[in-house]
Design an enzyme around this catalytic site. Structure first.
Site, mmCIF file in Angstrom:
data_model
loop_
_atom_site.group_PDB
_atom_site.id
_atom_site.type_symbol
_atom_site.label_atom_id
_atom_site.label_comp_id
_atom_site.label_asym_id
_atom_site.label_seq_id
_atom_site.Cartn_x
_atom_site.Cartn_y
_atom_site.Cartn_z
ATOM 1 N N CYS A 275 15.068 17.496 130.890
ATOM 2 C CA CYS A 275 13.459 17.214 129.629
ATOM 3 C C CYS A 275 14.603 16.359 128.831
ATOM 4 O O CYS A 275 14.377 15.158 127.954
ATOM 5 C CB CYS A 275 12.784 18.569 129.099
ATOM 6 S SG CYS A 275 12.144 19.105 130.183
ATOM 7 N N PHE A 276 15.941 16.762 128.497
ATOM 8 C CA PHE A 276 16.926 16.500 127.934
ATOM 9 C C PHE A 276 18.179 15.246 127.876
ATOM 10 O O PHE A 276 18.205 15.137 127.403
ATOM 11 C CB PHE A 276 17.342 17.924 127.294
ATOM 12 C CG PHE A 276 16.829 18.048 126.682
ATOM 13 C CD1 PHE A 276 15.693 18.031 124.957
ATOM 14 C CD2 PHE A 276 16.373 19.279 126.860
ATOM 15 C CE1 PHE A 276 14.407 18.527 124.567
ATOM 16 C CE2 PHE A 276 15.312 19.930 126.161
ATOM 17 C CZ PHE A 276 14.554 19.929 125.229
#
Length: 325
Positions: A275-276
């Site tokens: 996600c990051f």
């Protein structure tokens, strides 16, 4: 992955892939036999996905043959486009067209040519009429030129319905008339990004956390990534971001690639947070150990952000809260 492994029957390998000759053996065509209403709905959905990839600049790992991208741009196909995906068929048609060069005459034509009517081979290997009623139109020495012309025309347009469905799906997301301003290569890059994972591009968008650029750990990491094959770098991208491609334009990379040093035992496996777009590196005793651990991680960890683990935890512990994890 489902499209290109046959689970969903919208795509077929190029005939060159099946015959193991010529170019584009790693490319796919739209399946001309997938013409039911359900198939056309799925092609529209594929077009929607391609439009979303353009809009969001989140590329798809899709390996379509150049002639497919040309059709999506409304660029007319020529014989060379067919040859690039089905070399043997074009050679066969040329042999029929110039069969007199091999000493074949009208008398022995049918002894040498196994076809007796206006049928030809489709991209998916099926024998089909190349014109309406082709099964009942005899192929002869004298009409062989017309046969070859009709066979080529059929093959250059056999995917028209599927292409139209994909373009309709794309039109829900992007202004399709503008596609005619693009080359096939430009459209492919807009939808699929760059097939090569560039280490230099990653260096341009990197951010370091709990470690600086000059740290030995960082130097070892970049050296390892440069030594990787492109296939391994694709696996690495999937490991850290959940995607297999980078946008064609570096400015379209919406997230910075993060390298974070974490306090874990020496020579542990690296972890990531897709996600990051984040890689978490523990300390290592040497670059070779790091390379070995990183290769193991990218080849054996296919779940994104421990999705499968979390699903099982949710089933086992329905009352669990975020703090439990």
């Amino acid at each position: 992955k489902e499209l290109e492994t046959g689970i969903v029957d919208l795509l077929i390998p190029s005939p060159n892939a099946t015959a193991e000759v010529g170019y584009n053996r790693d490319r796919f065509l739209f399946n001309p036999s997938a013409c039911l209403d359900e198939h056309l709905m799925q092609f529209k959905f594929l077009g929607i996905l391609m439009g979303v990839a353009i809009r969001t600049k989140k590329p798809l790992d899709l390996h379509l043959a150049p002639m497919v991208w040309k059709q999506l741009c409304c660029i007319p196909l020529i014989l060379e486009d067919l040859e690039e995906v089905d070399l043997l068929y074009v050679q066969t048609l040329n042999s029929i067209l110039h069969i007199e060069d091999s000493g074949i005459t009208e008398e022995n034509f049918h002894e040498m040519i196994p076809l007796d009517s206006f049928v030809g081979q489709s991209a998916d290997g099926k024998m089909v009429p190349i014109i309406p009623g082709g099964n009942s139109i005899p192929l002869t020495f004298s009409n062989r030129k017309e046969y070859v012309e009709r066979a080529i025309e059929y093959r250059l347009h056999e995917m028209d319905r599927q292409v139209a469905a994909v373009r309709e799906g794309m039109s829900w997301i992007v202004p399709v008339p503008l596609l005619s301003l693009l080359t096939a290569k430009q459209l492919e890059q807009m939808v699929c990004g760059m097939p090569e994972i560039s280490v230099e591009v990653l260096k341009k968008v990197v951010r370091y956390r709990e470690v600086d650029e000059q740290h030995q750990l960082v130097q070892w990491f970049w050296h390892t990534l440069e030594e990787f094959s492109n296939e391994e770098r694709v696996l690495f991208m999937r490991f850290v971001s959940g995607r297999s491609r980078l946008p064609a334009n570096t400015a379209d990379i919406s997230q910075r690639f993060q390298i974070m040093k974490v306090d874990r035992p020496y020579d542990s496996l690296p972890t990531s947070q897709t996600c990051f777009f984040q890689l978490r590196l523990p300390p290592y005793s040497g670059q070779l150990i790091m390379a070995e651990r990183l290769r193991y991680a990218i080849n054996n960890c296919r779940s994104i952000d421990m999705d499968n683990y979390m699903l099982s935890r949710n089933v086992d512990n329905a009352e669990g809260s975020d703090t439990d994890y």
